[in-house]
Design an enzyme around this catalytic site. Structure first.
Site, mmCIF file in Angstrom:
data_model
loop_
_atom_site.group_PDB
_atom_site.id
_atom_site.type_symbol
_atom_site.label_atom_id
_atom_site.label_comp_id
_atom_site.label_asym_id
_atom_site.label_seq_id
_atom_site.Cartn_x
_atom_site.Cartn_y
_atom_site.Cartn_z
ATOM 1 N N PRO A 195 -13.246 49.338 -7.648
ATOM 2 C CA PRO A 195 -13.968 50.146 -8.714
ATOM 3 C C PRO A 195 -15.183 50.484 -7.682
ATOM 4 C CG PRO A 195 -14.360 47.921 -9.001
ATOM 5 C CD PRO A 195 -13.251 47.937 -7.768
ATOM 6 N N ILE A 219 -21.075 44.507 -5.462
ATOM 7 C CA ILE A 219 -22.383 45.174 -5.299
ATOM 8 C C ILE A 219 -22.690 45.681 -6.547
ATOM 9 C CG2 ILE A 219 -23.639 46.831 -4.024
ATOM 10 C CD1 ILE A 219 -21.452 46.670 -1.849
ATOM 11 N N ASP A 264 -18.518 49.443 -3.768
ATOM 12 C CA ASP A 264 -17.639 48.675 -4.321
ATOM 13 C C ASP A 264 -18.089 47.710 -5.184
ATOM 14 O OD1 ASP A 264 -15.655 46.636 -5.252
ATOM 15 O OD2 ASP A 264 -14.864 46.569 -2.904
ATOM 16 N N HIS A 265 -18.030 48.095 -6.701
ATOM 17 C CA HIS A 265 -18.568 47.526 -7.684
ATOM 18 C C HIS A 265 -18.259 46.121 -8.164
ATOM 19 C CE1 HIS A 265 -21.691 47.730 -10.511
ATOM 20 N NE2 HIS A 265 -21.285 48.086 -11.550
ATOM 21 N N ARG A 266 -17.281 45.846 -7.248
ATOM 22 C CA ARG A 266 -16.748 44.242 -7.586
ATOM 23 C C ARG A 266 -17.746 43.075 -7.182
ATOM 24 N NH1 ARG A 266 -10.871 44.510 -4.620
ATOM 25 N NH2 ARG A 266 -12.306 45.589 -3.020
#
Length: 443
Positions: free
Chosen positions: A236, A419, A415-417
């Site tokens: 994501p 960060i 990477d919003h998983r």
């Protein structure tokens, strides 16, 4: 006589397209002489000859896609016996195999040490028709004729060439890397039009053209498409942007160009941005990490990728252990990496193992974007065009004024998983601070 087969060039690649031949039937070749170029899903690779001898036949054509192990070229030792009939050569080959303890051909052409056919390699079974005619007099088979190499040109140039009905292989390039530009095409088409002004017996009917056409997606472009889909649908993305005053960084580049340590190097602002990213990654290692679904792997090194647009598609070679390089070493590494990539000479190993990527969209006159993270990484920075703009500055007496400054936009995708927005913002703020005041970069 021996067949040179498509070798395994590594990185899990199982097939390649024949890009260009450097030899033809009848040529004498030496060990390590380049025979041909192949285009894999990652780069164009030169294949040197493991044999010394005479080229008897090219077994594949330019543009053909073949798998690892496919015979590419047949090389003989150049003896008179080798030039006899195919039936006699086959009989001699059988006698040699029978006399050899290992069943192999001990009298073939000279080869590189360590190269040769494996005993476990199985040969393809002949078709029944060929087997039935095995005793018939052998007829010399014509060697396949290699098609001309495909001209290098950007998609808009190819489109315009199709509209004009011009064969790009006939157009001379004005650039050192051989890429045909729109100006080259226009000049060629203008000359062709002038030559075609002679009166004709009757006006030719306009040629009917298809309203659509298909172009196969293969090689680098196919790999790029698969990688971007994998990244976009597995990680994501969130993208943050910041516009900063980079005047001092631009001034520092001009100053360093006169520094003897950078002599002979084409120093650009990209080197400063690369250095800023390396230093910021030490403070925020999450952006240099890799997520595998079960854990996050943090790296104590930086393999800095530089995205490069080439006529064959986007590739991302990287500078190994970029954090260990001095300022001049980093500048030379950036220059060599980009030049090699644009020339289409980056090797698969150059593109493996990246940990963080910079994409310089500023060279395309673009200000900002939403870059897609390179697979195996967790962040990518897009550096926009540096433009002269009105900017609010603080004067020495503390008042504000309007001045013309060099302004750039940074776009950071993460990477919003694992960060979050805070970490990404802090990383971006540090890069911006280095660009606004580059004294701390240690260049």
């Amino acid at each position: 006589m021996a067949d040179y087969r498509l070798p395994d060039v590594g990185e899990g690649l199982t097939e390649a397209e024949i890009h260009a031949w450097h030899v033809q039937a009848g040529d004498t070749v030496a060990v390590n002489q380049v025979l041909l170029e192949i285009e894999t899903a990652k780069s164009v690779v030169e294949l040197p000859s493991p044999f010394a001898g005479t080229v008897e036949a090219l077994l594949v054509e330019v543009g053909q896609t073949v798998t690892v192990g496919t015979p590419l070229v047949r090389v003989g030792d150049g003896s008179a016996a080798e030039q006899g009939s195919g039936q006699a050569a086959e009989e001699r080959s059988g006698e040699r195999r029978a006399a050899s303890p290992g069943g192999g051909d001990e009298t073939g052409p000279a080869t590189l040490v360590g190269y040769g056919p494996r005993e476990t390699v199985s040969r393809r079974r002949r078709r029944s028709g060929a087997h039935a005619n095995a005793l018939a007099p052998a007829r010399p088979a014509p060697a396949p004729v290699a098609a001309p190499a495909r001209a290098l040109a950007a998609p808009p140039v190819r489109l315009r060439a199709r509209e004009l009905g011009v064969d790009l292989n006939q157009v001379s390039s004005s650039r050192p890397d051989g890429v045909v530009t729109m100006a080259d095409l226009t000049a060629y088409a203008g000359g062709a039009s002038a030559a075609a002004t002679a009166p004709a017996a009757a006006p030719a009917m306009p040629e009917l053209r298809d309203r659509e056409y298909r172009e196969p997606v293969k090689g680098v472009r196919k790999m790029m498409a698969a990688a971007m889909v994998e990244s976009a649908y597995s990680a994501p993305h969130v993208t943050l942007t910041v516009e900063i005053d980079t005047t001092h960084a631009v001034d520092l580049v001009r100053e360093l160009r006169t520094d003897p340590r950078y002599e002979g190097t084409r120093l650009t602002a990209l080197t400063l941005m690369a250095r800023a990213c390396i230093l910021a990654l030490r403070e925020f290692p999450e952006l240099n990490a890799r997520w595998d679904g079960e854990a996050v792997t943090f790296r104590r090194y930086v393999n800095l990728g530089i995205a490069a647009a080439t006529p064959r598609g986007l590739i991302v070679p990287n500078i190994k252990d970029a954090g260990d390089l001095s300022g001049p070493e980093l500048a030379r590494a950036v220059e060599e990496l980009t030049a090699t990539a644009r020339a289409g000479k980056s090797q698969p190993a150059d593109q493996a193992g990246g940990t963080f990527t910079i994409t310089n969209i500023g060279v395309l006159k673009v200000d900002s974007g939403t870059p897609i993270i390179n697979p195996g990484e967790s962040a990518i920075l897009a550096v926009g065009a540096i433009r002269r703009k009105p900017w609010v500055i603080t004067t020495k007496d503390g008042s504000e004024a309007i001045a013309i400054r060099d302004v750039v936009t940074f776009s950071l995708s993460v990477d919003h998983r694992f960060i979050d927005g805070e970490k990404a913002s802090q990383f971006l703020a540090m890069i911006a601070a280095f660009s606004e005041d580059p004294a701390g970069l240690g260049l």
